[in-house]
Motif scaffolding. Sequence first.
Motif, PDB file in Angstrom:
ATOM      1  N   LEU A 229     -15.591  17.269  63.504  1.00 37.10           N
ATOM      2  CA  LEU A 229     -14.998  16.587  64.652  1.00 37.10           C
ATOM      3  C   LEU A 229     -16.086  16.333  65.684  1.00 37.10           C
ATOM      4  O   LEU A 229     -16.719  17.267  66.187  1.00 37.10           O
ATOM      5  CB  LEU A 229     -13.879  17.453  65.248  1.00 37.10           C
ATOM      6  N   ARG A 230     -16.311  15.059  65.985  1.00 37.91           N
ATOM      7  CA  ARG A 230     -17.331  14.659  66.962  1.00 37.91           C
ATOM      8  C   ARG A 230     -16.662  13.882  68.087  1.00 37.91           C
ATOM      9  O   ARG A 230     -16.314  12.716  67.901  1.00 37.91           O
ATOM     10  CB  ARG A 230     -18.397  13.783  66.310  1.00 37.91           C
ATOM     11  N   SER A 231     -16.419  14.545  69.177  1.00 38.72           N
ATOM     12  CA  SER A 231     -15.764  13.923  70.323  1.00 38.72           C
ATOM     13  C   SER A 231     -14.423  13.343  69.886  1.00 38.72           C
ATOM     14  O   SER A 231     -13.496  14.079  69.570  1.00 38.72           O
ATOM     15  CB  SER A 231     -16.684  12.861  70.941  1.00 38.72           C
ATOM     16  N   ASP A 232     -14.302  12.014  69.830  1.00 38.96           N
ATOM     17  CA  ASP A 232     -13.050  11.364  69.438  1.00 38.96           C
ATOM     18  C   ASP A 232     -13.084  10.850  68.002  1.00 38.96           C
ATOM     19  O   ASP A 232     -12.194  10.080  67.610  1.00 38.96           O
ATOM     20  CB  ASP A 232     -12.748  10.190  70.385  1.00 38.96           C
ATOM     21  N   THR A 233     -14.076  11.231  67.237  1.00 40.16           N
ATOM     22  CA  THR A 233     -14.173  10.773  65.846  1.00 40.16           C
ATOM     23  C   THR A 233     -14.196  11.984  64.925  1.00 40.16           C
ATOM     24  O   THR A 233     -14.524  13.098  65.332  1.00 40.16           O
ATOM     25  CB  THR A 233     -15.455   9.945  65.636  1.00 40.16           C
ATOM     26  N   ILE A 234     -13.837  11.725  63.669  1.00 41.93           N
ATOM     27  CA  ILE A 234     -13.809  12.764  62.649  1.00 41.93           C
ATOM     28  C   ILE A 234     -14.472  12.217  61.400  1.00 41.93           C
ATOM     29  O   ILE A 234     -14.327  11.028  61.058  1.00 41.93           O
ATOM     30  CB  ILE A 234     -12.361  13.211  62.356  1.00 41.93           C
ATOM     31  N   ALA A 235     -15.259  13.074  60.709  1.00 46.04           N
ATOM     32  CA  ALA A 235     -16.016  12.647  59.526  1.00 46.04           C
ATOM     33  C   ALA A 235     -15.689  13.587  58.377  1.00 46.04           C
ATOM     34  O   ALA A 235     -15.557  14.805  58.565  1.00 46.04           O
ATOM     35  CB  ALA A 235     -17.514  12.665  59.819  1.00 46.04           C
ATOM     36  N   PHE A 236     -15.552  12.990  57.172  1.00 41.70           N
ATOM     37  CA  PHE A 236     -15.260  13.732  55.947  1.00 41.70           C
ATOM     38  C   PHE A 236     -16.388  13.504  54.956  1.00 41.70           C
ATOM     39  O   PHE A 236     -16.829  12.362  54.758  1.00 41.70           O
ATOM     40  CB  PHE A 236     -13.945  13.256  55.316  1.00 41.70           C
ATOM     41  N   PRO A 237     -16.877  14.557  54.286  1.00 42.38           N
ATOM     42  CA  PRO A 237     -17.861  14.339  53.213  1.00 42.38           C
ATOM     43  C   PRO A 237     -17.247  13.611  52.008  1.00 42.38           C
ATOM     44  O   PRO A 237     -17.950  12.883  51.312  1.00 42.38           O
ATOM     45  CB  PRO A 237     -18.305  15.756  52.834  1.00 42.38           C
ATOM     46  N   ASP A 238     -15.971  13.790  51.789  1.00 39.26           N
ATOM     47  CA  ASP A 238     -15.287  13.171  50.655  1.00 39.26           C
ATOM     48  C   ASP A 238     -14.759  11.803  51.078  1.00 39.26           C
ATOM     49  O   ASP A 238     -13.966  11.687  52.019  1.00 39.26           O
ATOM     50  CB  ASP A 238     -14.144  14.068  50.194  1.00 39.26           C
ATOM     51  N   ARG A 239     -15.157  10.743  50.380  1.00 42.70           N
ATOM     52  CA  ARG A 239     -14.721   9.390  50.743  1.00 42.70           C
ATOM     53  C   ARG A 239     -13.238   9.187  50.478  1.00 42.70           C
ATOM     54  O   ARG A 239     -12.557   8.515  51.251  1.00 42.70           O
ATOM     55  CB  ARG A 239     -15.540   8.368  49.948  1.00 42.70           C
ATOM     56  N   ALA A 240     -12.729   9.764  49.390  1.00 43.51           N
ATOM     57  CA  ALA A 240     -11.306   9.600  49.084  1.00 43.51           C
ATOM     58  C   ALA A 240     -10.440  10.248  50.166  1.00 43.51           C
ATOM     59  O   ALA A 240      -9.431   9.677  50.603  1.00 43.51           O
ATOM     60  CB  ALA A 240     -10.998  10.214  47.720  1.00 43.51           C
ATOM     61  N   ARG A 241     -10.829  11.418  50.659  1.00 42.13           N
ATOM     62  CA  ARG A 241     -10.045  12.075  51.719  1.00 42.13           C
ATOM     63  C   ARG A 241     -10.162  11.307  53.029  1.00 42.13           C
ATOM     64  O   ARG A 241      -9.213  11.223  53.807  1.00 42.13           O
ATOM     65  CB  ARG A 241     -10.517  13.518  51.881  1.00 42.13           C
ATOM     66  N   ALA A 242     -11.325  10.729  53.290  1.00 47.18           N
ATOM     67  CA  ALA A 242     -11.489   9.920  54.498  1.00 47.18           C
ATOM     68  C   ALA A 242     -10.586   8.687  54.442  1.00 47.18           C
ATOM     69  O   ALA A 242      -9.955   8.316  55.451  1.00 47.18           O
ATOM     70  CB  ALA A 242     -12.952   9.514  54.651  1.00 47.18           C
ATOM     71  N   ALA A 243     -10.484   8.033  53.274  1.00 47.43           N
ATOM     72  CA  ALA A 243      -9.609   6.867  53.149  1.00 47.43           C
ATOM     73  C   ALA A 243      -8.144   7.261  53.311  1.00 47.43           C
ATOM     74  O   ALA A 243      -7.360   6.539  53.942  1.00 47.43           O
ATOM     75  CB  ALA A 243      -9.841   6.200  51.796  1.00 47.43           C
ATOM     76  N   ALA A 244      -7.765   8.402  52.772  1.00 52.41           N
ATOM     77  CA  ALA A 244      -6.382   8.851  52.930  1.00 52.41           C
ATOM     78  C   ALA A 244      -6.063   9.152  54.386  1.00 52.41           C
ATOM     79  O   ALA A 244      -4.963   8.834  54.878  1.00 52.41           O
ATOM     80  CB  ALA A 244      -6.148  10.099  52.065  1.00 52.41           C
ATOM     81  N   TYR A 245      -6.989   9.762  55.116  1.00 51.77           N
ATOM     82  CA  TYR A 245      -6.753  10.045  56.548  1.00 51.77           C
ATOM     83  C   TYR A 245      -6.602   8.745  57.341  1.00 51.77           C
ATOM     84  O   TYR A 245      -5.722   8.621  58.200  1.00 51.77           O
ATOM     85  CB  TYR A 245      -7.910  10.882  57.094  1.00 51.77           C
ATOM     86  N   ALA A 246      -7.460   7.772  57.058  1.00 49.28           N
ATOM     87  CA  ALA A 246      -7.384   6.503  57.785  1.00 49.28           C
ATOM     88  C   ALA A 246      -6.050   5.800  57.507  1.00 49.28           C
ATOM     89  O   ALA A 246      -5.422   5.248  58.427  1.00 49.28           O
ATOM     90  CB  ALA A 246      -8.558   5.611  57.397  1.00 49.28           C
ATOM     91  N   ALA A 247      -5.593   5.811  56.255  1.00 51.54           N
ATOM     92  CA  ALA A 247      -4.329   5.141  55.930  1.00 51.54           C
ATOM     93  C   ALA A 247      -3.145   5.853  56.597  1.00 51.54           C
ATOM     94  O   ALA A 247      -2.232   5.197  57.126  1.00 51.54           O
ATOM     95  CB  ALA A 247      -4.145   5.113  54.418  1.00 51.54           C
ATOM     96  N   GLN A 248      -3.140   7.186  56.615  1.00 54.70           N
ATOM     97  CA  GLN A 248      -2.028   7.912  57.231  1.00 54.70           C
ATOM     98  C   GLN A 248      -2.031   7.750  58.748  1.00 54.70           C
ATOM     99  O   GLN A 248      -0.962   7.656  59.374  1.00 54.70           O
ATOM    100  CB  GLN A 248      -2.110   9.396  56.849  1.00 54.70           C
TER     101      GLN A 248
END
Length: 407
Positions: free
Chosen positions: A350-369
């Motif tokens: 968690l960086r200020s107002d952004t969040i980063a995932f090492p896993d691309r599939a989990r990052a795409a799922a978070y963005a869609a939800q």
Amino acid sequence: MYRIRLPSGREAAFATIEELALAIQRGDVSREALIYHRLSDQWVPIERHPHFQGKPEPPDTAAPAPPAPTPAIDSVLEAPPPPPPAPSAPAPEVIAPTPFPVRAAPRPPAPPPPAERLAPEPPRREATVREDAAPPERRRSAGRAVARLLLIAGLGAGAWYGWQWWQARQAPAADPAAPAYRPAPPPSTLLRPDEPDTGARTPPPPPVSTARSDPRAPVGVAELIARHAAAVAQSRTQLASEMETVGFPQVFGVNSFASPLGARAARRRIASAANVIGQYHRRAVLLDQAYGDTAVFQTTRAGWSEPDRRAWETRPVLREPFAAADLAESLLADADSLLAILGNAAEFELRSDTIAFPDRARAAAYAAQRRRLLERSGPPIEDFDRRPTLFLVRRSLDPARLPVLAP
């Protein structure tokens, strides 16, 4: 008379030894056959019979006298049986019986009969009775007495502890300084999130105290409508208080997005909030049924007129619309799915107002939800009295508080 038991199990009898020898030469009787030995009263291999060892057996008489055992017979019976021949070996040719030299064994001073040696007598048990052994009846009586004593002791101990507890409960009334029973303290405040909710809130209406009255007493339609509205308002106030108690306003706080452990804790708050909302809807149904029964009683027994009955049926609806309640439950499910993505992740940052995932599939799922939650939330809700559950859910699950996926 010679009794022979063939390997097949069939028995044959021969009058003389010559007939038996001829049967052996013809192959009718093999060396695996058994012959009955009268002195030992058992079946023995045919090769161990005295006639094949040079000791003829006395003829069979009506009342034979048991002769003393000879060393040759004793040694024959005590000698170990020969090993059985191989299955594939052919039956050897039988020749006329010839004396078989047997080593004479020393004769014991008083040899027992052969039957006693073959079947040893089991050891005798001494029929002695211990003088200190008590009879079974006395032992059972002693056991019952011990059980009664234990039961009486347990009842006495329970009564004593109950009396002490009762004295502790009654101690504050008699002596304020005496120690008394007190309930357990409330849960520690350290378990609650330390971040206050700084969002704008619409304070709920103050609780309205309604005095309990006899529902069978005559009452007017206007008074009954006012009582129903006050009961519904008190139920809404209880809903808002219980949502604060379970910590639902902090479900999208910083702690929920700091680590997978915080996300799992936020999911537990969502589950508690769903339970509180379900209880609120059940209370609303029970209130409508109770006041509806009172109106029916007032119509049939207390003399309500037709206009009064029509005024009751056309009163304003105070229950939350189904569409609002369904949207509130959908938002809870969407928020739980988003937090499940964070709670099941191995790691994220968690960086200020952004969040980063090492896993691309989990990052795409978070963005869609997150996008789905933004689309379904809509504008903020202002009418707490009309849609209380949607008001509280939309205020706590504000999509603007969700961190954005880091590029």
